[in-house]
Design an enzyme around this catalytic site. Sequence first.
Site, short mmCIF file in Angstrom:
data_model
loop_
_atom_site.label_atom_id
_atom_site.label_comp_id
_atom_site.label_asym_id
_atom_site.label_seq_id
_atom_site.Cartn_x
_atom_site.Cartn_y
_atom_site.Cartn_z
N TYR A 72 0.83 -1.21 0.00
CA TYR A 72 0.00 0.00 0.00
C TYR A 72 0.87 1.27 0.00
O TYR A 72 0.52 2.24 -0.67
CB TYR A 72 -1.00 -0.01 1.17
N GLN A 106 -14.92 1.87 -8.28
CA GLN A 106 -14.26 0.82 -7.49
C GLN A 106 -12.87 1.28 -7.09
O GLN A 106 -12.18 0.62 -6.33
CB GLN A 106 -14.13 -0.46 -8.32
N ASN A 107 -12.44 2.42 -7.67
CA ASN A 107 -11.05 2.86 -7.46
C ASN A 107 -10.85 3.48 -6.09
O ASN A 107 -11.72 4.21 -5.60
CB ASN A 107 -10.65 3.85 -8.55
N ASP A 109 -8.10 5.36 -5.51
CA ASP A 109 -7.04 6.38 -5.67
C ASP A 109 -7.51 7.81 -5.43
O ASP A 109 -6.71 8.73 -5.32
CB ASP A 109 -6.39 6.27 -7.07
N HIS A 124 -15.10 0.67 -2.90
CA HIS A 124 -14.00 -0.07 -2.26
C HIS A 124 -13.14 0.79 -1.35
O HIS A 124 -12.00 0.44 -1.06
CB HIS A 124 -13.14 -0.77 -3.34
N CYS A 136 -10.71 -0.55 17.64
CA CYS A 136 -10.82 0.00 18.99
C CYS A 136 -11.98 0.99 19.08
O CYS A 136 -12.35 1.62 18.08
CB CYS A 136 -9.51 0.64 19.45
N THR A 197 -13.17 -1.47 -16.30
CA THR A 197 -13.17 -2.52 -15.28
C THR A 197 -13.22 -3.89 -15.95
O THR A 197 -13.90 -4.07 -16.96
CB THR A 197 -14.33 -2.36 -14.27
C1 BJW Z 1 -8.84 0.17 -19.72
C2 BJW Z 1 -7.83 1.08 -19.94
C3 BJW Z 1 -8.19 2.29 -20.52
C4 BJW Z 1 -6.96 -0.65 -18.98
N1 BJW Z 1 -9.47 2.50 -20.85
N2 BJW Z 1 -10.09 0.39 -20.06
C5 BJW Z 1 -20.25 -13.45 -6.53
C6 BJW Z 1 -19.67 -14.32 -7.42
C7 BJW Z 1 -18.34 -14.68 -7.29
C8 BJW Z 1 -17.55 -14.20 -6.25
C9 BJW Z 1 -18.12 -13.32 -5.37
C10 BJW Z 1 -19.45 -12.96 -5.51
N3 BJW Z 1 -19.74 -12.08 -4.53
C11 BJW Z 1 -18.63 -11.88 -3.78
C12 BJW Z 1 -17.62 -12.62 -4.26
C13 BJW Z 1 -16.24 -12.68 -3.70
C14 BJW Z 1 -15.37 -11.54 -4.15
C15 BJW Z 1 -15.18 -11.59 -5.66
O1 BJW Z 1 -15.81 -10.91 -6.43
N4 BJW Z 1 -14.22 -12.39 -6.09
C16 BJW Z 1 -13.93 -12.52 -7.52
C17 BJW Z 1 -12.44 -12.35 -7.74
C18 BJW Z 1 -14.46 -13.82 -8.01
N5 BJW Z 1 -15.92 -10.27 -3.75
C19 BJW Z 1 -15.72 -9.78 -2.52
O2 BJW Z 1 -15.10 -10.43 -1.68
C20 BJW Z 1 -16.34 -8.45 -2.17
N6 BJW Z 1 -17.07 -8.56 -0.96
C21 BJW Z 1 -18.30 -9.09 -0.91
O3 BJW Z 1 -18.92 -9.39 -1.89
O4 BJW Z 1 -18.78 -9.26 0.37
C22 BJW Z 1 -19.84 -10.21 0.56
C23 BJW Z 1 -19.26 -11.61 0.35
C24 BJW Z 1 -18.04 -11.94 0.90
C25 BJW Z 1 -17.51 -13.21 0.70
C26 BJW Z 1 -18.19 -14.16 -0.08
C27 BJW Z 1 -19.42 -13.79 -0.66
C28 BJW Z 1 -19.95 -12.51 -0.42
C29 BJW Z 1 -15.25 -7.41 -1.91
C30 BJW Z 1 -14.45 -7.10 -3.13
C31 BJW Z 1 -13.34 -6.13 -2.78
C32 BJW Z 1 -12.37 -5.92 -3.92
N7 BJW Z 1 -11.24 -5.23 -3.45
C33 BJW Z 1 -10.22 -4.81 -4.40
C34 BJW Z 1 -9.04 -4.20 -3.60
C35 BJW Z 1 -9.42 -2.83 -3.06
C36 BJW Z 1 -8.33 -2.26 -2.23
C37 BJW Z 1 -7.08 -1.99 -3.00
O5 BJW Z 1 -7.08 -1.27 -4.02
O6 BJW Z 1 -6.05 -2.50 -2.60
O7 BJW Z 1 -10.76 -3.86 -5.30
S1 BJW Z 1 -9.62 -6.11 -5.46
C38 BJW Z 1 -9.43 -5.08 -6.88
O8 BJW Z 1 -10.36 -5.51 -7.90
C39 BJW Z 1 -9.88 -3.68 -6.44
C40 BJW Z 1 -10.64 -3.21 -7.64
O9 BJW Z 1 -11.53 -2.17 -7.29
C41 BJW Z 1 -11.34 -4.48 -8.09
C42 BJW Z 1 -11.80 -4.45 -9.52
O10 BJW Z 1 -10.72 -4.31 -10.39
P1 BJW Z 1 -10.87 -3.44 -11.71
O11 BJW Z 1 -11.10 -2.03 -11.35
O12 BJW Z 1 -11.85 -4.07 -12.60
O13 BJW Z 1 -9.39 -3.52 -12.29
P2 BJW Z 1 -8.71 -4.64 -13.23
O14 BJW Z 1 -7.25 -4.46 -13.15
O15 BJW Z 1 -9.23 -5.98 -12.95
O16 BJW Z 1 -9.22 -4.28 -14.70
C43 BJW Z 1 -8.83 -3.11 -15.35
C44 BJW Z 1 -9.55 -3.05 -16.68
O17 BJW Z 1 -9.26 -1.83 -17.30
C45 BJW Z 1 -9.14 -4.16 -17.66
O18 BJW Z 1 -10.33 -4.77 -18.17
C46 BJW Z 1 -8.39 -3.42 -18.77
O19 BJW Z 1 -8.60 -3.99 -20.06
C47 BJW Z 1 -9.03 -2.07 -18.68
N8 BJW Z 1 -8.24 -0.92 -19.15
N9 BJW Z 1 -6.62 0.54 -19.53
C48 BJW Z 1 -10.37 1.54 -20.64
N10 BJW Z 1 -7.24 3.26 -20.80
#
Ligand code: BJW
Length: 252
Positions: A72, A106-107, A109, A124, A136, A197
Amino acid sequence: MDSTASRLPIEQVAERLRAATRVTVLTGAGVSAASGVPTFRSSGGLWRNYSALQLASPEAFARDPHTVWEWYAWRREQIAACVPNAAHTVLARWTARRPAWRVVTQNVDDLHLRAGTRDLVRLHGSIWELRCWTGCADSRRAWRDERVPFPEMPPRCPHCGGLARPGVVWFGESLGEADLDAAVALTDCDIFITAGTSAVVYPAAGLVHTARSRGAFTVELNVESTDATDGVDLAIRAPAEETLAAVDVLLS
Ligand code: BJW
């Protein structure tokens, strides 16, 4: 011939936006890529060969808080040097002009906030906020800490002296109830745009499908196809910052 289908996709989006009242844009890491913030699921998203999946969880933090905090701290340093790009500024302008045009991100930043986006919904959390790891009593809420670098690593809770944690939502953690409720309410819109995303992380990834089932015209802006592509009405395969800037020109 269908006059809508014969138009350029960017013109189609502009035309629909002109007629729309409620517009929701869901953003992901790709929207900040042009600012220099690495996305999660690209090679640049790896840190010391760890992926987000390995580091962004309470289990990873409990096992090795120092390593997770180093990740981080590295990201905070990178983000501090970045500035909002055209995607952030166009969306900020839209929210300023049209209160029913909203951004859900979801960002973590805060570049949308730095660009001036109004009424932003952050699903997020924020990398610029910290919380007490032990929860605490004096620190129920997150606090803002923009220091780069931290004077001590890992940073501590100012109330109890215990470990602090990033104020973000990790895998396996629930999203803030108010944030998720707000995002779900915003799926009731005329146009839902999902931008930059990979559409793999839930519940955010489900919002575009909810919006479509509620009657919204759905658009995906991404440089690649994703799990959402086949389920949207229109997919534009180009950098989101370029598409949004081009649409904005057509709207003005
Ligand atoms: C461009 C570009 C340009 C590049 N122009 N495009 C249902 C089904 C299956 C699983 C689950 C479900 N419900 C819950 C889950 C579990 C889990 C999950 O989804 N897991 C999957 C991996 C399968 N979800 C959770 O645990 C969530 N909690 C929850 O649901 O609680 C209830 C629950 C818990 C447990 C079990 C069941 C229910 C919480 C999710 C938290 C995600 N956290 C993160 C980290 C945040 C902190 C940090 O930053 O450190 O969030 S993980 C990371 O992924 C971050 C992002 O916000 C998130 C999404 O990523 P994003 O933004 O899509 O980025 P990338 O890199 O994946 O993609 C970038 C895209 O941009 C690409 O497509 C490129 O092509 C594109 N691109 N340049 C346009 N110029």
